[in-house]
Design a protein around this motif. Structure first.
Motif, short mmCIF file in Angstrom:
data_model
loop_
_atom_site.label_atom_id
_atom_site.label_comp_id
_atom_site.label_asym_id
_atom_site.label_seq_id
_atom_site.Cartn_x
_atom_site.Cartn_y
_atom_site.Cartn_z
N GLY A 1 6.59 25.37 3.32
CA GLY A 1 6.22 25.38 4.72
C GLY A 1 6.50 24.11 5.51
N GLY A 2 6.52 22.95 4.83
CA GLY A 2 6.64 21.68 5.53
C GLY A 2 7.79 21.58 6.53
N PRO A 3 9.04 21.82 6.10
CA PRO A 3 10.16 21.69 7.03
C PRO A 3 10.09 22.68 8.20
CG PRO A 3 10.93 21.75 4.75
CD PRO A 3 9.48 22.10 4.73
N LEU B 1 0.86 -1.18 0.00
CA LEU B 1 0.00 0.00 0.00
C LEU B 1 0.90 1.23 0.00
CD1 LEU B 1 -3.24 0.79 0.79
CD2 LEU B 1 -1.91 1.95 2.53
N ALA B 2 0.72 2.10 -0.98
CA ALA B 2 1.52 3.32 -1.04
C ALA B 2 0.67 4.51 -0.61
CB ALA B 2 2.05 3.55 -2.45
N MET B 3 1.22 5.30 0.31
CA MET B 3 0.59 6.57 0.67
C MET B 3 1.52 7.67 0.16
SD MET B 3 -0.73 8.16 4.29
CE MET B 3 0.85 8.14 5.15
N LEU B 4 1.06 8.41 -0.84
CA LEU B 4 1.86 9.48 -1.42
C LEU B 4 1.32 10.82 -0.95
CD1 LEU B 4 2.35 8.21 -5.08
CD2 LEU B 4 3.74 7.79 -3.05
N VAL B 5 2.18 11.59 -0.29
CA VAL B 5 1.76 12.87 0.27
C VAL B 5 2.76 13.95 -0.14
CG1 VAL B 5 0.28 12.27 2.21
CG2 VAL B 5 2.71 11.97 2.45
N SER B 6 2.26 14.94 -0.88
CA SER B 6 3.14 15.99 -1.38
C SER B 6 2.35 17.29 -1.52
CB SER B 6 3.71 15.59 -2.75
OG SER B 6 2.67 15.54 -3.71
N ALA C 1 6.45 13.01 3.20
CA ALA C 1 6.97 11.81 3.86
C ALA C 1 8.24 12.12 4.66
CB ALA C 1 7.26 10.72 2.83
N ALA C 2 8.84 13.28 4.41
CA ALA C 2 10.02 13.69 5.18
C ALA C 2 9.63 14.20 6.57
CB ALA C 2 10.79 14.78 4.43
N ASN C 3 8.33 14.42 6.81
CA ASN C 3 7.88 14.95 8.10
C ASN C 3 8.13 13.94 9.23
OD1 ASN C 3 5.44 15.15 10.20
ND2 ASN C 3 5.84 17.19 9.38
N GLY D 1 15.86 12.83 1.49
CA GLY D 1 16.34 13.33 0.19
C GLY D 1 15.71 12.63 -1.00
N LEU D 2 15.22 11.40 -0.79
CA LEU D 2 14.56 10.67 -1.88
C LEU D 2 13.05 10.84 -1.84
CD1 LEU D 2 16.60 7.31 -1.98
CD2 LEU D 2 16.82 9.31 -3.48
#
Length: 348
Positions: free
Chosen positions: A183-185, A134-139, A281-283, A307-308
């Motif tokens: 804003g994310g980081p 299952l892939a959860m893609l969040v961007s 996903a970096a969160n 980074g990926l």
């Protein structure tokens, strides 16, 4: 001599010019030139500025990637390029560059789906994908739950955002709080010193009625509006806005909904691995909450290194090598750039 394909990947769907070079599941080069600073003063990505930045960065980034990998362009077996979805002007720069390379080198070209590439990149770090997963893609542009049987043949959408994507909500809330773009980081950083239960922000599409119609879908527009009203009320009252508490409470609401629905979807589909990809996903909170909730259900979580997760050429090359290795048909040279390429179309 190796029989693993050597593939060059080109990514220009938004504001990062990415060139990746991959052999099999081994990453040889991941060169990225970002134009994010040029967009920061506008508070968001300006398509025309992004396209021009891609034009200027393409050749130097390509040369840097080849130098890092220690290869000549003539060594590659195929060219993979993001053909959609994304900003059409930005996509066109990458697609045109890929066509020029394919013609000049006499190599096949694969126009690949940006979202499928976000799934495939995890193979560079954790090996072959479990089938199914299952892939959860969040961007910034997408919040999707996908059933992945074979990433080269297509995926089955289970749910998606019906308004603002998670990353878009992070950018808008950051602007409300006076934090820089993207804003994310910055919200992640502020939230670490804040109280995540200080403010009870809404969880979109989680009521009983919503779950009947939108069980695996997402909505962050109402949450964004709720944060805006709360901040405005504080300002009207002449009270200082507790930025860290707002950031932590907002972030908690987003991560709560994302992880709750992802784990529910995995259990419902009988899948024991969740892959998280895309910039959000970096969160750090999303990662820890996903691990906690998934492990309670006996589900593994795979997340590429930060980074990926953000847009890069490595992910395009990773999907390209898989397509070549599995003998999938290459794209035609009149390959279009498709700003709304559906996730069910992995190769254009």
């Amino acid at each position: 001599m190796t029989d693993q394909p050597l593939v060059l990947g080109i990514e220009t769907s938004c504001d990062e010019t990415g060139i990746g070079i991959v052999r099999g599941h081994t990453l040889l080069a991941d060169a990225v030139a970002s134009s994010v600073e040029e967009h920061a003063r506008f508070g968001g990505v300006v398509p025309e500025v992004a396209s021009r930045a891609h034009l200027e960065a393409m050749v130097p980034t390509l040369e840097r990637a080849c130098d890092t990998a220690g290869i000549r362009l003539a060594d590659v077996d195929a060219i993979a390029v993001t053909s959609g979805p994304g900003l059409v002007g930005a996509l066109l720069v990458g697609v045109a560059a890929a066509k020029a390379l394919a013609i000049g080198l006499g190599k096949p070209i694969y126009g690949v789906n940006h979202l499928a590439a976000h799934v495939a990149v995890d193979q560079l770090e954790h090996g072959p994908l479990p089938e199914p997963c299952l892939a959860m893609l969040v961007s910034g542009g997408h919040s999707s739950l996908l059933r992945v049987e074979d990433v080269t043949l297509g995926v089955t959408p289970l749910g998606a955002t019906i308004d603002d994507a998670a990353g878009e909500a992070f950018d808008k809330v950051a602007r409300l709080l006076g934090l820089p773009f993207p804003g994310g980081p910055h919200i992640d950083r502020e939230a670490r010193s804040g109280n995540s239960i200080a403010i009870d922000f809404p969880r979109g599409l989680t009521s009983r009625r919503d779950l009947e119609r939108h069980r695996f879908d997402f909505s962050f527009s109402g949450l964004k509006t709720s944060v805006a009203r709360w901040v405005e009320a504080q300002q009207r009252a002449g009270v200082a806005v507790p930025v860290a508490d707002v950031a932590a409470s907002f972030q908690e609401a987003v991560c709560d909904v994302l992880t709750r629905k992802a784990v529910d979807a995995a259990v419902s589909e009988g899948i024991d691995t969740i892959l998280i990809g895309g910039g959000v996903a970096a969160n750090s909170r999303l990662r820890s909450m996903a691990e906690e909730r998934a492990s309670a259900k006996g589900i593994r979580v795979r997340v590429p290194r930060p980074g990926l997760c953000t847009d890069n050429g490595a992910m395009v090359a990773a999907l390209g090598t898989e397509l070549v290795a599995r003998g999938r048909t290459a794209s035609a040279l009149d390959l279009p750039a498709d700003s709304s390429q559906p996730i069910t179309t992995v190769v254009a």
